[in-house]
Design a protein around this motif. Structure first.
Motif, PDB file in Angstrom:
ATOM      1  N   ARG A 198       0.866  -1.251   0.164  1.00  0.00           N
ATOM      2  CA  ARG A 198       0.033   0.238  -0.094  1.00  0.00           C
ATOM      3  C   ARG A 198       0.824   1.275  -0.196  1.00  0.00           C
TER       4      ARG A 198
ATOM      5  N   TYR B  57     -13.664   1.792  -3.125  1.00  0.00           N
ATOM      6  CA  TYR B  57     -13.760   1.253  -2.037  1.00  0.00           C
ATOM      7  C   TYR B  57     -12.401   0.606  -1.834  1.00  0.00           C
ATOM      8  N   ARG B  58     -12.049  -0.145  -2.464  1.00  0.00           N
ATOM      9  CA  ARG B  58     -10.719  -0.807  -2.426  1.00  0.00           C
ATOM     10  C   ARG B  58      -9.427   0.105  -2.203  1.00  0.00           C
ATOM     11  N   LYS B  59      -9.340   1.102  -2.726  1.00  0.00           N
ATOM     12  CA  LYS B  59      -8.566   2.253  -2.979  1.00  0.00           C
ATOM     13  C   LYS B  59      -8.522   2.661  -1.534  1.00  0.00           C
ATOM     14  N   LEU B  60      -9.814   3.294  -1.030  1.00  0.00           N
ATOM     15  CA  LEU B  60      -9.699   4.036   0.108  1.00  0.00           C
ATOM     16  C   LEU B  60      -9.453   2.982   1.317  1.00  0.00           C
ATOM     17  N   ASN B  61      -9.891   1.927   1.085  1.00  0.00           N
ATOM     18  CA  ASN B  61      -9.572   0.652   2.363  1.00  0.00           C
ATOM     19  C   ASN B  61      -8.054   0.642   2.323  1.00  0.00           C
ATOM     20  N   ASN B  62      -7.333   0.614   1.248  1.00  0.00           N
ATOM     21  CA  ASN B  62      -5.794   0.348   1.398  1.00  0.00           C
ATOM     22  C   ASN B  62      -5.210   1.812   1.754  1.00  0.00           C
TER      23      ASN B  62
ATOM     24  N   ARG C 177      -6.669   3.882   4.111  1.00  0.00           N
ATOM     25  CA  ARG C 177      -7.118   3.799   5.440  1.00  0.00           C
ATOM     26  C   ARG C 177      -5.783   3.025   6.234  1.00  0.00           C
ATOM     27  N   HIS C 178      -5.713   1.657   5.627  1.00  0.00           N
ATOM     28  CA  HIS C 178      -4.743   0.808   6.388  1.00  0.00           C
ATOM     29  C   HIS C 178      -3.203   1.706   6.266  1.00  0.00           C
TER      30      HIS C 178
ATOM     31  N   TRP D 172     -15.826   9.372   2.223  1.00  0.00           N
ATOM     32  CA  TRP D 172     -15.784   7.737   1.826  1.00  0.00           C
ATOM     33  C   TRP D 172     -16.594   7.243   2.730  1.00  0.00           C
TER      34      TRP D 172
END
Length: 118
Positions: free
Chosen positions: A36, A70-75, A77-78, A118
């Motif tokens: 990430r 969503y996937r990009k935002l989740n990455n 966030r992590h 988001w």
């Protein structure tokens, strides 16, 4: 013509220059947490801002901010959570998206979406 990676690198440089002109202080560029990454981390006053930069040649197919899914935002966030813990950040944080539309041989169109929802 610039390759995909060259265009992205150019867009990140445009975004970093834009933020500096607005008074932000760049802390990190392309900070990685495993697979990430965070394009830009900057100070806006006393707020740490995590910035995702999306660069496109044009808007024919999709608006650049639509690529922040969503996937990009989740990455993001992590990676931001890891950065906050790693650097022991206790300040307020914010997530922004900057879109850059254009090419190195044109004047780019820049949109800065502060506090991206988001």
């Amino acid at each position: 013509m610039a390759t995909h990676n060259d265009l992205g690198h150019w867009g990140e440089n445009v975004a970093a220059d834009y933020l500096q002109r607005k008074g932000y202080t760049i802390i990190e560029r392309n900070w990685r947490s495993g697979h990430r990454d965070i394009d830009i981390i900057a100070w806006d006053g006393s707020v740490v801002v995590f910035v995702e930069v999306k660069t496109r040649r044009n808007k024919l197919f999709i608006d650049p901010e639509s690529a922040v899914d969503y996937r990009k935002l989740n990455n993001l966030r992590h990676a931001a959570n890891h950065y906050i813990k790693y650097k022991n950040i206790t300040h307020d944080i914010r997530f922004d998206v900057i879109t850059v539309v254009g090419t190195p041989d044109s004047t780019p169109e820049i949109e800065h979406i502060e506090d991206f929802q988001w």
